[in-house]
Design an enzyme around this catalytic site. Sequence first.
Site, PDB file in Angstrom:
ATOM      1  N   ARG A 180       0.837  -1.215   0.000  1.00 17.32           N
ATOM      2  CA  ARG A 180       0.000   0.000   0.000  1.00 17.32           C
ATOM      3  C   ARG A 180       0.869   1.261   0.000  1.00 17.32           C
ATOM      4  O   ARG A 180       0.391   2.349  -0.289  1.00 17.32           O
ATOM      5  CB  ARG A 180      -0.957  -0.023   1.203  1.00 17.32           C
ATOM      6  N   TYR A 204     -14.374  18.030 -15.054  1.00 20.37           N
ATOM      7  CA  TYR A 204     -14.917  16.673 -15.055  1.00 20.37           C
ATOM      8  C   TYR A 204     -15.935  16.545 -13.910  1.00 20.37           C
ATOM      9  O   TYR A 204     -15.683  17.014 -12.795  1.00 20.37           O
ATOM     10  CB  TYR A 204     -13.757  15.680 -14.909  1.00 20.37           C
ATOM     11  N   ASP A 210      -5.078  19.945 -14.273  1.00 16.75           N
ATOM     12  CA  ASP A 210      -5.444  18.622 -14.781  1.00 16.75           C
ATOM     13  C   ASP A 210      -5.079  18.601 -16.267  1.00 16.75           C
ATOM     14  O   ASP A 210      -5.671  19.306 -17.079  1.00 16.75           O
ATOM     15  CB  ASP A 210      -6.956  18.386 -14.582  1.00 16.75           C
ATOM     16  N   LYS A 260      -6.850   7.535 -19.280  1.00  9.67           N
ATOM     17  CA  LYS A 260      -7.173   8.060 -20.609  1.00  9.67           C
ATOM     18  C   LYS A 260      -5.985   7.863 -21.565  1.00  9.67           C
ATOM     19  O   LYS A 260      -5.616   6.744 -21.822  1.00  9.67           O
ATOM     20  CB  LYS A 260      -7.595   9.527 -20.480  1.00  9.67           C
TER      21      LYS A 260
HETATM   22  C1  LIG Z   1     -10.298  15.494 -17.154  1.00  9.28           C
HETATM   23  C2  LIG Z   1     -10.501  14.360 -16.194  1.00  9.28           C
HETATM   24  N1  LIG Z   1      -9.892  14.396 -14.999  1.00  9.28           N
HETATM   25  C3  LIG Z   1     -10.037  13.392 -14.094  1.00  9.28           C
HETATM   26  C4  LIG Z   1     -10.857  12.308 -14.354  1.00  9.28           C
HETATM   27  C5  LIG Z   1     -11.004  11.210 -13.331  1.00  9.28           C
HETATM   28  O1  LIG Z   1     -10.159  10.132 -13.661  1.00  9.28           O
HETATM   29  P1  LIG Z   1     -10.472   8.594 -13.319  1.00  9.28           P
HETATM   30  O2  LIG Z   1     -11.705   8.197 -14.052  1.00  9.28           O
HETATM   31  O3  LIG Z   1      -9.235   7.893 -13.778  1.00  9.28           O
HETATM   32  O4  LIG Z   1     -10.644   8.507 -11.842  1.00  9.28           O
HETATM   33  C6  LIG Z   1     -11.499  12.228 -15.593  1.00  9.28           C
HETATM   34  C7  LIG Z   1     -12.367  11.072 -15.902  1.00  9.28           C
HETATM   35  O5  LIG Z   1     -13.056  11.022 -16.892  1.00  9.28           O
HETATM   36  C8  LIG Z   1     -11.332  13.287 -16.530  1.00  9.28           C
HETATM   37  O6  LIG Z   1     -11.949  13.270 -17.720  1.00  9.28           O
END
Ligand SMILES: Cc1ncc(COP(=O)(O)O)c(C=O)c1O
Length: 394
Positions: free
Chosen positions: A59, A112, A184, A209
């Site tokens: 962990r 998101y 992000d 992604k």
């Molecule tokens: C721009 C963005 N940031 C963060 C996330 C969250 O990531 P995760 O689905 O890997 O937890 C997403 C998910 O679609 C996203 O599109």
Amino acid sequence: MDYRKLGFCSKAVHVGSDPCPVTGALVSPIYQTSTYTYENTEEAGKIFSGEKFGYLYGRDHSPTEYQLEEKIAALEGGEDCKAFASGMAAIAATMFALLEAGDHVICTDVVYGGTYGLFTKIFSKYKVDVTFVDTSDVAAVEKAVRKNTKLVYVETPANPTLKLTDLAKVSALCRSFGLKLVVDNTFMTPYFQRPLEFGADLVIHSATKYLGGHGDAIAGAVVGPREFIKEGLHQPVTKIGALISPFTAFLIRRGIQTLPLRMEKHNANAMKVAEYLSSHPKIERVNYPGLPSHPQHELAKKQMSGFGGLISFEVKGGLEKARAFVDGLEMIRLAVSLGDVGSLIQHPASMTHKSVPPEVRRATGITDGLIRISCGIEDVEDIIADIDQALSRI
Ligand SMILES: Cc1ncc(COP(=O)(O)O)c(C=O)c1O
């Protein structure tokens, strides 16, 4: 060898991908273990006190995780990286590390849906206040700064409106107020945009992604100064239990080796699809930073070296026609997520952004008819043919 001298594509292949030092296997094994053993209690004591390097528990860390982190840090141009079980785990752990009760956060108004939910539903319980601001307007960001503001959280391009934030300007503003800038970078990846070069403090990824790229793993990452990654994030990661698993770290590391090739193809395909959609009589509006019609096309060219694979658009006739169009697609799959080798389409108002209140969605441009497509790496003629046949039926 000194990997720092290598170009981006060579780093993507070689950093964190050394052969196994024991067997010489070209691809290092997955250290699929929950715990680690020691010769005796003296050795264990030295390792647990930090006197000697060694592994503690699954962990806390793993060799496979470290290899992935070395690769992502090298590509983003950061000192260090921490890899997580998901993008949301990366965002949550970073916020736990940076914030305390009474703090205030400024966040891009279109983010998101999961990030929006975390900030509104969870952090409000811990007395952290969030103001959602159109961060493409630097003056609006400045106006939102309060005495207790700790950080600015930006998604650029924003999901799903594809609006941009000027990273150089917002990071200068953050510096002048002593705020941290967290970006992000999921949509662009370090191949097209490196926020640290514009003065951001931390970069976050949903590695699910483009970094992973194959739709088979959920993961996240944070890149930034070594002290924050090693010390600041340590408690949240280990106490929440948010670490990436060895197998997932292996998959993401493998995926990143082809990131430059995939991003080039995603970008080229999206450009052609955006041009096709823009000229179609049944399409109302197309959002893609690569189109000269995008209001921030000049900024896109300045801070990004490509425009990515995501496009959002509106079909004439609103929600009903949008649904009929999506339901008529044959090759392009209806699914959330993005950055996969296959094209994916989704309807934000009923899927990724369902948790955002309708009035907030409308005010920020996430209309009921808005559709988001993640252009895959298929033959672009096939993507366009599928869109074309579905449009012809509505
Ligand atoms: C721009 C963005 N940031 C963060 C996330 C969250 O990531 P995760 O689905 O890997 O937890 C997403 C998910 O679609 C996203 O599109």
